[in-house]
Design a protein around this motif. Sequence first.
Motif, PDB file in Angstrom:
ATOM      1  N   ARG A  45      -0.504  -4.550   1.286  1.00 45.67           N
ATOM      2  CA  ARG A  45      -1.575  -4.398   0.292  1.00 45.67           C
ATOM      3  C   ARG A  45      -2.886  -3.992   0.955  1.00 45.67           C
ATOM      4  O   ARG A  45      -3.619  -3.130   0.451  1.00 45.67           O
ATOM      5  N   LYS A  47      -3.250  -2.391   3.894  1.00 44.35           N
ATOM      6  CA  LYS A  47      -3.136  -1.024   4.416  1.00 44.35           C
ATOM      7  C   LYS A  47      -3.228   0.002   3.293  1.00 44.35           C
ATOM      8  O   LYS A  47      -3.771   1.098   3.489  1.00 44.35           O
ATOM      9  N   ALA A  48      -2.703  -0.339   2.128  1.00 46.83           N
ATOM     10  CA  ALA A  48      -2.716   0.578   0.988  1.00 46.83           C
ATOM     11  C   ALA A  48      -3.990   0.455   0.163  1.00 46.83           C
ATOM     12  O   ALA A  48      -4.160   1.188  -0.817  1.00 46.83           O
ATOM     13  N   LEU A 190      -2.157   6.579   2.839  1.00 44.28           N
ATOM     14  CA  LEU A 190      -1.359   5.581   2.131  1.00 44.28           C
ATOM     15  C   LEU A 190      -2.109   5.086   0.902  1.00 44.28           C
ATOM     16  O   LEU A 190      -1.514   4.903  -0.172  1.00 44.28           O
ATOM     17  N   ALA A 191      -3.405   4.891   1.030  1.00 47.63           N
ATOM     18  CA  ALA A 191      -4.207   4.426  -0.104  1.00 47.63           C
ATOM     19  C   ALA A 191      -4.234   5.453  -1.223  1.00 47.63           C
ATOM     20  O   ALA A 191      -4.187   5.101  -2.411  1.00 47.63           O
ATOM     21  N   ALA A 194      -0.916   5.414  -3.032  1.00 45.48           N
ATOM     22  CA  ALA A 194      -0.858   4.247  -3.915  1.00 45.48           C
ATOM     23  C   ALA A 194      -1.665   4.477  -5.189  1.00 45.48           C
ATOM     24  O   ALA A 194      -1.240   4.093  -6.287  1.00 45.48           O
TER      25      ALA A 194
END
Length: 344
Positions: A45, A47-48, A190-191, A194
Amino acid sequence: MICFNCDYNEGAHPAIMARLLQTNLEQNIGYGQDDYCRQAADLIRAKAQAPQAAVHFLVGGTQTNLTVIASALKPYQCVISADSGHINVHETGAIEATGHRVLTVPATEGKISAAQVQKVCDAHWAEDNPEFDAQPKMVYISFPTEYGTLYTKQELQDLRDVCRKNNLFLFADGARLGYALTSKKNTVTLAELAACCDVFYIGGTKVGALFGEAVVIMNDALKQDFRYYIKQRGAMLAKGWLLGLQFLTLFENDLYLTIAKQANEFAARIKKAFQKAGFPLLYSSPTNQQFPILPNEVAQKLAKKYVFARFGQPDKEHTVTRFCTSWATTEEHVAELEKDIAAL
């Protein structure tokens, strides 16, 4: 024989094996309710940049795809996929076996576009009796695609927008996500992934883990009762801490990205070797899968020493091959392949 046929020929990264051995005699609560799964989920969570995300750990890719899709769709709904999508060509009708149709559209370098999704939706709702056909409700993509290609940030945002416009879920298969995120051609964090998706997963099986995939659910509508679907589909591992422990190890100190980046660098060398030798590529993949088109006799010669995959024949004289690197690919094996390609 030296294997370049896939990215899961080896067991697991030594750091994971060491962690499993160190904790082998610990007693843990089962079914993903342990501290290791909680720690790994919190780390993912973070990292994203998605503190609201629900994170669940499953064992394998096909199991994850069918569980996510079956949980998201009502019995009369279907999922839109590229014709080359994994759920369409490599999962033995697993999605159809859950009662849901896979509605395919032609892929361009493994990708589908927002315009194609809109066309499918327009066609469905233009029918005199739309309820006579399966209702589109989800878009499935792979990042990277089955051909190692990447969606750009703009392409993902366009897909997100068309899905929201038409009340569809966007689901990204991230079985090889590490190789996408660390590609030199990648424009998506990555964010950002997401933020675009309703649900996606982070592949461990093909990126250093012994086994395991981490499902990240962003949309609140998909979070409720997901554990019931996991259990019903036989996807709930009793010794769930074995999954959490692996993802905790992969995401501590960015091990996941480090090992994926190395695989991409080795694949780029193999790509360059084939190009220098005059062999064309099916697509210009910037990730760990390369698809040289080889004369049949050349493929047969390489097959005496190397294991690689075959992806069909564009004509009787040539074969599309796939050479795939992994976290465990060695400098020695890549150098040897480079030498043998040059000798061809």
